[in-house]
Design a protein around this motif. Structure first.
Motif, short mmCIF file in Angstrom:
data_model
loop_
_atom_site.label_atom_id
_atom_site.label_comp_id
_atom_site.label_asym_id
_atom_site.label_seq_id
_atom_site.Cartn_x
_atom_site.Cartn_y
_atom_site.Cartn_z
N PRO A 207 16.82 -118.89 16.04
CA PRO A 207 16.48 -119.61 14.81
C PRO A 207 16.90 -118.80 13.58
O PRO A 207 17.03 -117.57 13.66
CB PRO A 207 14.96 -119.73 14.87
CG PRO A 207 14.49 -118.83 15.95
CD PRO A 207 15.64 -118.53 16.84
N VAL B 74 14.16 -112.62 10.54
CA VAL B 74 15.09 -111.50 10.38
C VAL B 74 16.18 -111.44 11.48
O VAL B 74 17.35 -111.18 11.18
CB VAL B 74 14.25 -110.19 10.39
CG1 VAL B 74 15.10 -108.98 10.63
CG2 VAL B 74 13.48 -110.07 9.09
N HIS B 75 15.79 -111.68 12.72
CA HIS B 75 16.74 -111.48 13.81
C HIS B 75 17.94 -112.43 13.70
O HIS B 75 19.10 -111.99 13.65
CB HIS B 75 16.02 -111.68 15.16
CG HIS B 75 16.72 -111.07 16.33
ND1 HIS B 75 16.09 -110.80 17.52
CD2 HIS B 75 18.00 -110.70 16.51
CE1 HIS B 75 16.96 -110.27 18.36
NE2 HIS B 75 18.12 -110.22 17.77
N ARG C 172 17.02 -102.67 20.42
CA ARG C 172 16.82 -102.10 19.09
C ARG C 172 15.47 -102.55 18.55
O ARG C 172 14.81 -103.41 19.14
CB ARG C 172 18.00 -102.42 18.17
CG ARG C 172 18.18 -103.81 17.54
CD ARG C 172 17.31 -104.86 17.92
NE ARG C 172 17.30 -106.10 17.26
CZ ARG C 172 16.22 -106.64 16.64
NH1 ARG C 172 15.10 -106.00 16.54
NH2 ARG C 172 16.27 -107.82 16.15
N GLY D 268 13.01 -103.36 14.94
CA GLY D 268 12.97 -103.57 13.50
C GLY D 268 11.78 -104.43 13.14
O GLY D 268 10.95 -104.75 13.98
N SER E 189 4.85 -113.39 20.81
CA SER E 189 5.03 -114.40 21.84
C SER E 189 6.43 -114.99 21.71
O SER E 189 6.73 -115.63 20.70
CB SER E 189 3.96 -115.48 21.62
OG SER E 189 3.93 -116.34 22.70
N GLY E 190 7.27 -114.76 22.70
CA GLY E 190 8.64 -115.28 22.63
C GLY E 190 9.36 -114.84 21.37
O GLY E 190 10.23 -115.54 20.88
N GLY E 191 8.99 -113.69 20.83
CA GLY E 191 9.64 -113.16 19.63
C GLY E 191 9.00 -113.60 18.33
O GLY E 191 9.41 -113.18 17.26
N LYS F 252 -2.49 -120.14 24.91
CA LYS F 252 -2.09 -120.90 26.10
C LYS F 252 -3.29 -121.12 27.03
O LYS F 252 -3.19 -121.83 28.01
CB LYS F 252 -0.96 -120.18 26.85
CG LYS F 252 0.30 -119.96 26.01
CD LYS F 252 1.18 -121.20 25.94
CE LYS F 252 2.52 -120.90 25.27
NZ LYS F 252 2.74 -121.61 24.01
C1 MLC Z 1 7.88 -122.34 21.86
N1 MLC Z 1 6.63 -122.36 22.38
C2 MLC Z 1 6.13 -121.14 22.31
C3 MLC Z 1 7.12 -120.35 21.73
N2 MLC Z 1 8.19 -121.13 21.46
N3 MLC Z 1 4.95 -120.64 22.69
C4 MLC Z 1 4.74 -119.35 22.49
N4 MLC Z 1 5.65 -118.53 21.93
C5 MLC Z 1 6.85 -119.01 21.54
N5 MLC Z 1 7.76 -118.19 20.99
C6 MLC Z 1 5.92 -123.50 22.97
C7 MLC Z 1 5.74 -124.62 22.01
O1 MLC Z 1 4.53 -124.45 21.35
C8 MLC Z 1 5.74 -125.82 22.91
O2 MLC Z 1 4.46 -125.99 23.45
C9 MLC Z 1 6.67 -125.43 24.03
O3 MLC Z 1 6.72 -124.01 24.02
C10 MLC Z 1 8.07 -125.98 23.86
O4 MLC Z 1 8.47 -125.78 22.52
P1 MLC Z 1 10.00 -125.65 22.15
O5 MLC Z 1 10.12 -125.49 20.68
O6 MLC Z 1 10.79 -126.70 22.84
O7 MLC Z 1 10.33 -124.25 22.81
P2 MLC Z 1 11.69 -123.62 23.10
O8 MLC Z 1 12.78 -124.33 22.37
O9 MLC Z 1 11.80 -123.43 24.55
O10 MLC Z 1 11.52 -122.21 22.33
C11 MLC Z 1 11.34 -121.03 22.98
C12 MLC Z 1 12.21 -119.96 22.31
C13 MLC Z 1 11.77 -119.86 20.83
C14 MLC Z 1 11.99 -118.69 23.04
C15 MLC Z 1 13.68 -120.37 22.37
O11 MLC Z 1 10.40 -119.51 20.77
C16 MLC Z 1 12.59 -118.89 20.04
O12 MLC Z 1 13.68 -119.22 19.57
N6 MLC Z 1 12.13 -117.64 19.88
C17 MLC Z 1 12.85 -116.65 19.09
C18 MLC Z 1 11.99 -116.15 17.97
C19 MLC Z 1 12.76 -115.23 17.02
O13 MLC Z 1 13.86 -115.50 16.60
N7 MLC Z 1 12.13 -114.11 16.66
C20 MLC Z 1 12.71 -113.15 15.74
C21 MLC Z 1 11.66 -112.69 14.72
S1 MLC Z 1 12.35 -111.41 13.70
P3 MLC Z 1 3.72 -127.39 23.40
O14 MLC Z 1 2.46 -127.13 24.13
O15 MLC Z 1 3.52 -127.67 21.95
O16 MLC Z 1 4.65 -128.33 24.08
C22 MLC Z 1 11.56 -109.96 14.21
C23 MLC Z 1 12.11 -108.70 13.70
C24 MLC Z 1 13.04 -108.11 14.72
O17 MLC Z 1 10.69 -110.00 14.97
O18 MLC Z 1 12.90 -106.97 15.13
O19 MLC Z 1 13.95 -108.86 15.11
#
Ligand code: MLC
Ligand code: AMP
Length: 517
Positions: free
Chosen positions: A211, A215-216, A306, A308, A418-420, A487
């Motif tokens: 997404p 930051v990532h 890495r 951050g 959770s999942g980043g 969850k």
């Molecule tokens: C989705 N769900 C999660 C979740 N993502 N639950 C917990 N943790 C997560 N991260 C749940 C939703 O609530 C939903 O539940 C179900 O999963 C399906 O949702 P979805 O949107 O279809 O999920 P999905 O597309 O599979 O997404 C999962 C994922 C996403 C891993 C692809 O979470 C993601 O892109 N994560 C990356 C986050 C990221 O970019 N972090 C960087 C931060 S910067 P329900 O019950 O509602 O159906 C940072 C600094 C650094 O930290 O060092 O980089």
């Protein structure tokens, strides 16, 4: 006078052939679009001219909650270009969350999806925002309609390195989010260091599957490709199969650990499939050693981890290639986040702030050109998080070994990753505690095979009240971003406490650790 506008530096790195592909969309219904470097330049100019035409005060915030698209990337570039402050918002945020961000940041412009225009514009207009535009994944909406009337030539606004470029909201331990203010210089210095540290090459191609509201995906990945003039293969949504299928056309991938876990479940993930890739990078959450090892075994490639955070952009990295500062070490070690990046200072200290000896565990503090300017309109909070000598207290707990490798072993901040995505238990507990019949609650993180860590809510009812765990979760879902929802929820008669009466979350974590085993 030199222009330190980050956009100017990114633009200067565009390749000479502006008709070459800069971004190609892949996977999903919006696949198959090709954007040249000229397209990025012209479209961001039109959007920047639109922003200029609104005659906004200098340093206006442009708040953006839209689905991922290349046009959203162009809007980010346009905001930098026009010298305003970009404020990205997770698409999962609901009305209550958006109301807080908009009220706190007072953006001059808000951009949202067409579907959300009704409630988002209501919140924005109430907060004094004058302009609300829409932008959808299919390139429709009022933002692009309006930009179409503007010139595709634009001179980047003059900015100093210290001038504000973005605000990234990061949740607070007291439950309310804080806006981390990052400057043009914070991000440019980090992008330049990473370009060298990760050995970016002229022929690199990045798979962008994260997404772009954190930051990532927004900085590490996008700046990484742009500052090297490298094209991106762009997925609006992560899809493990589609991503693995791209490996023969790409060289660099960046992901949170969950993305690696999901790709490991793909039968098509083989050494042969990954042979063209030169670098797999992981961050935002701890990468389990099992994932690191399994990836190596399946692909023959060693993930580079890495570390951050929003307030600091990148702090440490495993080496690639060898790092002369640490004896020419080029080994990427699982379970560590590598060496402190050049130009950044990192120390591990005890509770009194005294440096810890090698291998001893303590709080991680950092200082350098990457470290943010402070929290938006929270001077006291900012002061609390910095030491007298200018180090930022990360809230992460770790150690440095004799060779300089940093390992994160925990967090002093009460945070679940959770999942980043960061989830602050205090925010969830606050919502649960407001529900009728609830006396108290505690939310703790437990291991999860897909998301790494997820929340479990442990709730106590008021005397005489009866609570239903599913109803509690349903009520939370109506208020908070979906990834924040625990969850599992359990209603219990009492919470474990220490002699001071404080809830012992470590005991709860232990009790519920096998919930998702
Ligand atoms: C989705 N769900 C999660 C979740 N993502 N639950 C917990 N943790 C997560 N991260 C749940 C939703 O609530 C939903 O539940 C179900 O999963 C399906 O949702 P979805 O949107 O279809 O999920 P999905 O597309 O599979 O997404 C999962 C994922 C996403 C891993 C692809 O979470 C993601 O892109 N994560 C990356 C986050 C990221 O970019 N972090 C960087 C931060 S910067 P329900 O019950 O509602 O159906 C940072 C600094 C650094 O930290 O060092 O980089
Ligand atoms: P955020 O506030 O979303 O920017 O999240 C930053 C936090 O993510 C850091 O303070 C760390 O706790 C965590 N983090 C980032 N990268 C790593 C990593 N490689 N290993 C462990 N934790 C990490």
């Amino acid at each position: 006078m030199d222009n330190h506008n980050l956009f100017a530096a990114l633009r200067a790195a565009f390749p000479a052939d502006l008709d070459a592909t800069a971004v190609e969309t892949v996977g999903g219904e919006h696949a198959g679009l090709r954007y040249s470097w000229r397209d990025l330049d012209r479209a961001s100019a039109m959007l920047a001219n639109l922003l200029d035409s609104l005659q906004l005060p200098a340093g206006s915030r442009i708040a953006v909650q839209v689905d991922k698209s290349v046009e959203a990337l162009m809007l980010y570039l346009a905001t930098l270009r026009a010298g305003h402050v970009f404020l990205p918002l997770n698409t999962a945020y609901q009305a209550g969350e958006i109301e807080y961000f908009v009220g706190n940041a007072e953006p001059a412009v808000v951009v949202c999806s067409k579907a959300n225009f009704g409630w988002v514009s209501k919140i924005a207009f109430k907060a004094g925002t004058r302009h609300v535009f829409t932008l959808d994944e299919d390139r429709s909406g009022t933002l692009l309609d309006r930009a179409a009337h503007h010139s595709d030539v634009h001179t980047p606004a003059l900015r100093q390195a210290d001038d504000l470029a973005v605000i990234i909201y990061t949740s607070g331990t007291t439950g309310r989010s804080k806006g981390a203010m990052l400057s043009h210089g914070n991000m440019l210095s980090n992008a330049q260091v990473l370009r060298q540290y990760w050995g970016w090459r002229p022929d690199d191609v990045l798979i962008h599957a994260l997404p772009i509201f954190h930051v990532h995906g927004l900085f590490v990945a996008i700046h990484g490709a742009l500052i090297n003039g490298s094209p991106m293969l762009w997925l609006n949504r992560f899809d493990p199969r589609a991503t693995v299928a791209l490996f023969p056309r790409a060289t660099v991938f960046m992901g949170v650990p969950t993305l690696y876990v999901r790709m490991l479940a793909e039968p098509g993930l083989t050494k042969q499939q990954a042979a063209h890739m030169r670098l797999f990078i992981s961050g935002s959450a701890p990468l389990l050693i099992e994932t690191f090892d399994e990836w190596k075994q399946r692909t023959g490639q060693t993930i580079l981890e890495r570390y951050g955070m929003s307030e600091t952009v990148m702090i440490t990295s495993n080496p690639y290639p060898a790092d002369p500062r640490f004896g020419g070490q080029d080994e990427r070690r699982g379970g560590t986040v590598g060496f402190v990046l050049p130009g950044v200072e990192l120390r591990v200290v005890d509770d009194a702030g005294a440096p810890m000896p090698v291998d001893e565990i303590g709080g991680i503090q950092v200082r350098g050109p990457n470290v943010f300017k402070g929290y938006w309109r929270m001077p006291e909070k900012t002061a609390e998080e910095f030491t007298a000598d200018g180090f930022f207290k990360t809230g992460d707990v770790g150690r440095i070994d004799a060779r300089g490798y940093v390992s994160i072993v925990g967090r002093s901040k009460d945070l679940i990753i959770s999942g980043g995505y960061n989830v602050y238990p205090a925010e969830i507990e606050g919502c649960i505690n407001e529900m009728a019949g609830v006396a108290e609650s505690a939310v703790v993180g437990v291991p999860h095979p897909d998301f790494g860590e997820v929340g479990v809510a442990v709730v106590i009812a008021k005397p005489g009240a009866s609570l239903d765990a599913n109803q509690i979760l349903a009520a939370l879902k109506a208020r908070l971003a979906n990834f924040k929802i625990p969850k599992r929820c359990v209603v219990v008669p009492e919470l474990p406490r220490n002699t001071m009466g404080k809830v012992q979350k470590n005991l709860l974590r232990d009790q519920y650790k096998a919930s998702f085993a």
